[in-house]
Design a protein around this motif. Sequence first.
Motif, PDB file in Angstrom:
ATOM      1  N   LEU A   1       0.787  -0.929   0.165  1.00 32.39           N
ATOM      2  CA  LEU A   1       0.516   0.236   0.034  1.00 32.39           C
ATOM      3  C   LEU A   1       1.284   1.547   0.007  1.00 32.39           C
ATOM      4  O   LEU A   1       1.971   1.601   0.519  1.00 32.39           O
ATOM      5  N   THR A   2       0.500   2.608  -0.926  1.00 35.90           N
ATOM      6  CA  THR A   2       0.520   3.933  -0.669  1.00 35.90           C
ATOM      7  C   THR A   2       0.060   4.678  -0.031  1.00 35.90           C
ATOM      8  O   THR A   2      -1.157   4.546   0.427  1.00 35.90           O
ATOM      9  N   PHE A   3       0.261   6.251   0.443  1.00 36.75           N
ATOM     10  CA  PHE A   3      -0.671   6.763   1.724  1.00 36.75           C
ATOM     11  C   PHE A   3      -0.461   7.682   0.059  1.00 36.75           C
ATOM     12  O   PHE A   3      -0.027   8.573  -0.742  1.00 36.75           O
ATOM     13  N   HIS A   4      -1.936   7.731   0.101  1.00 36.93           N
ATOM     14  CA  HIS A   4      -2.794   9.158  -1.019  1.00 36.93           C
ATOM     15  C   HIS A   4      -3.330  10.375  -0.113  1.00 36.93           C
ATOM     16  O   HIS A   4      -4.491   9.708   0.351  1.00 36.93           O
ATOM     17  N   HIS A   5      -2.815  11.645  -0.007  1.00 42.61           N
ATOM     18  CA  HIS A   5      -3.112  12.582   0.634  1.00 42.61           C
ATOM     19  C   HIS A   5      -4.717  12.592   0.091  1.00 42.61           C
ATOM     20  O   HIS A   5      -4.744  13.143  -1.702  1.00 42.61           O
ATOM     21  N   LEU A   6      -5.072  12.773   0.662  1.00 45.09           N
ATOM     22  CA  LEU A   6      -7.098  13.591   0.157  1.00 45.09           C
ATOM     23  C   LEU A   6      -6.835  14.933  -0.691  1.00 45.09           C
ATOM     24  O   LEU A   6      -8.255  14.767  -1.350  1.00 45.09           O
ATOM     25  N   ILE A   7      -6.155  15.436   0.283  1.00 46.56           N
ATOM     26  CA  ILE A   7      -6.272  16.872  -0.031  1.00 46.56           C
ATOM     27  C   ILE A   7      -4.868  17.065  -0.867  1.00 46.56           C
ATOM     28  O   ILE A   7      -3.502  17.091  -0.182  1.00 46.56           O
TER      29      ILE A   7
END
Length: 98
Positions: free
Chosen positions: A19-25
Amino acid sequence: MVNRVKKGRCCCCGRFHWLTFHHLIPRKMHRRNYFKKRYSKTELAEGIMVCRQCHNGIHRFYDEMTLAKTFSTLESLNADPRLSEYFAWVARQKIKPG
């Protein structure tokens, strides 16, 4: 930038994968006054853990401003017809070992 941090279930396609981190903004929007005035630093830092294939798809379909203003929640990402169709396609793909 957070890259492959752990294996887990992607909150978009449901596959068990890195998994990778996706900034919602998206971080590119954090310095703009529109977002500084409307969101706290904590809210700007919020994100979701997604597989690389879903992460790439999110950014392929929409630019940062659209993601920030329209798709700043997991629910809005999953509710979008284009993205939900793409996530369903990703869910059917075999995971390559490695």
